[in-house]
Design a protein around this motif. Structure first.
Motif, mmCIF file in Angstrom:
data_model
loop_
_atom_site.group_PDB
_atom_site.id
_atom_site.type_symbol
_atom_site.label_atom_id
_atom_site.label_comp_id
_atom_site.label_asym_id
_atom_site.label_seq_id
_atom_site.Cartn_x
_atom_site.Cartn_y
_atom_site.Cartn_z
ATOM 1 N N THR A 143 0.853 -1.187 0.000
ATOM 2 C CA THR A 143 0.000 0.000 0.000
ATOM 3 C C THR A 143 0.885 1.232 0.000
ATOM 4 N N LYS A 144 0.618 2.141 -0.911
ATOM 5 C CA LYS A 144 1.482 3.312 -1.091
ATOM 6 C C LYS A 144 0.741 4.617 -0.864
ATOM 7 N N GLN A 145 1.523 5.600 -0.504
ATOM 8 C CA GLN A 145 0.942 6.926 -0.277
ATOM 9 C C GLN A 145 1.090 7.787 -1.527
ATOM 10 N N GLY A 146 0.058 8.584 -1.839
ATOM 11 C CA GLY A 146 0.143 9.528 -2.959
ATOM 12 C C GLY A 146 1.146 10.627 -2.629
ATOM 13 N N ARG A 147 1.611 11.286 -3.664
ATOM 14 C CA ARG A 147 2.645 12.300 -3.428
ATOM 15 C C ARG A 147 2.046 13.589 -2.849
ATOM 16 N N ILE A 148 1.024 14.118 -3.527
ATOM 17 C CA ILE A 148 0.430 15.375 -3.064
ATOM 18 C C ILE A 148 -0.815 15.074 -2.238
ATOM 19 N N VAL A 149 -1.730 14.328 -2.832
ATOM 20 C CA VAL A 149 -2.887 13.849 -2.063
ATOM 21 C C VAL A 149 -2.380 12.649 -1.266
ATOM 22 N N LYS A 150 -2.338 12.796 0.055
ATOM 23 C CA LYS A 150 -1.660 11.767 0.863
ATOM 24 C C LYS A 150 -2.575 10.591 1.203
ATOM 25 N N ASN A 151 -3.274 10.083 0.194
ATOM 26 C CA ASN A 151 -4.116 8.912 0.475
ATOM 27 C C ASN A 151 -3.300 7.634 0.221
ATOM 28 N N TRP A 152 -3.816 6.526 0.735
ATOM 29 C CA TRP A 152 -3.087 5.266 0.623
ATOM 30 C C TRP A 152 -3.832 4.342 -0.326
ATOM 31 N N LYS A 153 -3.109 3.817 -1.319
ATOM 32 C CA LYS A 153 -3.727 2.917 -2.308
ATOM 33 C C LYS A 153 -2.939 1.606 -2.332
ATOM 34 N N THR A 154 -3.686 0.505 -2.377
ATOM 35 C CA THR A 154 -3.019 -0.792 -2.468
ATOM 36 C C THR A 154 -2.734 -1.082 -3.938
ATOM 37 N N ARG A 155 -1.502 -1.359 -4.223
ATOM 38 C CA ARG A 155 -1.063 -1.587 -5.616
ATOM 39 C C ARG A 155 -0.243 -2.863 -5.708
ATOM 40 N N TRP A 156 -0.196 -3.416 -6.915
ATOM 41 C CA TRP A 156 0.611 -4.624 -7.171
ATOM 42 C C TRP A 156 2.008 -4.176 -7.594
ATOM 43 N N LYS A 161 8.058 -1.619 -10.363
ATOM 44 C CA LYS A 161 6.872 -1.073 -11.028
ATOM 45 C C LYS A 161 5.660 -1.271 -10.141
ATOM 46 N N TYR A 162 4.703 -0.373 -10.240
ATOM 47 C CA TYR A 162 3.432 -0.676 -9.582
ATOM 48 C C TYR A 162 2.268 -0.547 -10.541
ATOM 49 N N TYR A 163 1.322 -1.472 -10.335
ATOM 50 C CA TYR A 163 0.160 -1.626 -11.185
ATOM 51 C C TYR A 163 -1.087 -1.441 -10.331
ATOM 52 N N PRO A 169 1.838 -0.733 -16.183
ATOM 53 C CA PRO A 169 2.112 -0.184 -14.852
ATOM 54 C C PRO A 169 1.663 1.272 -14.729
ATOM 55 N N ILE A 170 1.339 1.684 -13.520
ATOM 56 C CA ILE A 170 1.035 3.101 -13.264
ATOM 57 C C ILE A 170 2.352 3.869 -13.350
ATOM 58 N N ARG A 171 3.375 3.263 -12.774
ATOM 59 C CA ARG A 171 4.674 3.928 -12.753
ATOM 60 C C ARG A 171 5.789 2.888 -12.657
ATOM 61 N N ALA A 172 6.935 3.213 -13.240
ATOM 62 C CA ALA A 172 8.118 2.340 -13.128
ATOM 63 C C ALA A 172 9.222 3.162 -12.467
ATOM 64 N N VAL A 201 13.513 13.337 -6.179
ATOM 65 C CA VAL A 201 12.358 14.246 -6.173
ATOM 66 C C VAL A 201 11.183 13.767 -5.330
ATOM 67 N N ARG A 202 11.299 12.557 -4.807
ATOM 68 C CA ARG A 202 10.149 12.046 -4.034
ATOM 69 C C ARG A 202 10.566 10.901 -3.123
ATOM 70 N N THR A 203 9.970 10.876 -1.951
ATOM 71 C CA THR A 203 10.157 9.703 -1.093
ATOM 72 C C THR A 203 8.849 8.920 -1.129
HETATM 73 C C1 4IP Z 1 -4.194 9.671 -6.145
HETATM 74 O O1 4IP Z 1 -5.356 9.833 -5.393
HETATM 75 C C2 4IP Z 1 -3.635 8.279 -5.959
HETATM 76 O O2 4IP Z 1 -3.232 8.091 -4.612
HETATM 77 C C3 4IP Z 1 -2.423 8.129 -6.846
HETATM 78 O O3 4IP Z 1 -1.854 6.870 -6.636
HETATM 79 C C4 4IP Z 1 -1.373 9.145 -6.557
HETATM 80 O O4 4IP Z 1 -0.376 9.071 -7.558
HETATM 81 C C5 4IP Z 1 -1.919 10.541 -6.566
HETATM 82 O O5 4IP Z 1 -0.892 11.338 -6.061
HETATM 83 C C6 4IP Z 1 -3.166 10.705 -5.733
HETATM 84 O O6 4IP Z 1 -3.705 11.980 -5.939
HETATM 85 P P1 4IP Z 1 -6.796 9.645 -6.108
HETATM 86 O O7 4IP Z 1 -6.834 8.255 -6.681
HETATM 87 O O8 4IP Z 1 -7.762 9.848 -5.000
HETATM 88 O O9 4IP Z 1 -6.846 10.690 -7.177
HETATM 89 P P2 4IP Z 1 -1.937 5.750 -7.777
HETATM 90 O O10 4IP Z 1 -1.184 6.314 -8.970
HETATM 91 O O11 4IP Z 1 -1.232 4.556 -7.186
HETATM 92 O O12 4IP Z 1 -3.383 5.540 -8.066
HETATM 93 P P3 4IP Z 1 1.098 8.475 -7.400
HETATM 94 O O13 4IP Z 1 2.022 9.495 -7.945
HETATM 95 O O14 4IP Z 1 1.329 8.195 -5.931
HETATM 96 O O15 4IP Z 1 1.106 7.220 -8.199
HETATM 97 P P4 4IP Z 1 -0.670 12.859 -6.467
HETATM 98 O O16 4IP Z 1 0.759 13.102 -6.123
HETATM 99 O O17 4IP Z 1 -0.929 12.943 -7.954
HETATM 100 O O18 4IP Z 1 -1.629 13.580 -5.665
#
Ligand code: 4IP
Length: 258
Positions: free
Chosen positions: A156-169, A178-180, A188-191, A218-220
């Protein structure tokens, strides 16, 4: 133990099973299963440097998982199971081809990977053989080889700006994490390029258990696993990758310096 292997008919039984690869290394097992195997391909091999240990290497999607099989002197231990001999162990795997890893993923033993395969006796003819500036010696091989070591699982990872937590593969292959969206996603969403990562460590700042972070310029990234064991496994393999990357950089710089 080795003696047991060499002299008894046990070995012949195992060899007949066709998927016992004896002294195949972890490196070779991963390379073999990743390049030629498919999801569920598996093989048994001796565990490097330890005569009483064997490893069951299984390809699970894009990574290879290695499980220990331990010889106790009179039986083979695999997880909670104990087998009188390797034949019983092989029969068990043939009939109950499901194993659960620490990550909670069920791994299916589908295709025994054969030790012997048909190989063509076809060779290219050498037309020119000449020295080149980039020619490598054998001693350059290991330090410059891409480090294998693969892993995958849910984190489960935290978003960069929106600090929510999402479970990813997450998948780790060579120097790429990579995470999917989930395990079934193909894109993948990101590599993340681990050659740019400066540290991986347990994190206590985010008020999450089993949490660890990956530090990039640029990011932790803050991630947490379901269990402490899983978090520990991820940290260990990621730190190992970073140490390999540093070693290779030092080696390259050493080679380049006059
Ligand atoms: C998103 O929130 C998800 O947490 C994204 O994670 C995250 O991007 C976004 O970060 C965050 O705003 P919502 O789904 O509620 O929009 P994921 O890509 O795993 O879905 P990151 O960069 O963490 O992948 P910011 O930094 O764009 O706010």
């Amino acid at each position: 133990m080795l003696h047991y292997f060499l002299c008894s008919t046990e070995l012949q039984c195992t060899q007949r099973s066709g998927w016992y690869h004896d002294s195949l290394t972890r490196h070779a097992a991963e390379a073999l299963l990743l390049s030629n195997g498919s999801d569920g391909s598996y093989l048994l091999r001796k565990s490097y440097g330890k005569p009483d240990l064997f490893s069951l290497s299984v390809r699970a999607k894009d990574s290879v998982k290695h499980f220990h099989v331990e010889y106790t002197g009179s039986s083979y231990k695999f997880g909670f199971n104990e087998f009188a001999n390797l034949k019983d162990l092989i029969m068990h795997f043939a009939n109950q081809p499901l194993i659960g890893s620490e990550t909670g993923t069920l791994i299916v033993l589908k295709h025994p990977y054969p030790r012997r395969v048909e190989e063509p006796s076809i060779y290219e003819s050498v037309r020119v053989h000449t020295a080149m500036q980039t020619g490598k010696t054998e001693t350059d091989l290991v330090p410059n080889a891409p480090s294998l070591g693969t892993k995958e699982g849910y984190l489960t990872k935290q978003g960069r700006i929106v600090k929510n937590w999402k479970t990813r593969w997450f998948t780790l292959h060579r120097n790429e994490l990579k995470y999917y969206k989930d395990q079934t996603s193909t894109e993948p969403i990101r590599a993340l390029d681990l050659t740019e990562c400066s540290a991986v460590q347990f994190d206590y700042s985010q008020d999450k258990v089993n949490c660890f972070c990956l530090v990039f310029p640029v990011r932790t990234y803050y991630l947490y696993a379901k269990t402490g064991v899983e978090a520990d496994e991820w940290i260990k393999i990621l730190q190992w990758k970073l140490s390999q990357i540093r070693k290779q950089t030092r080696q390259r710089e050493g080679t380049l310096s006059p």
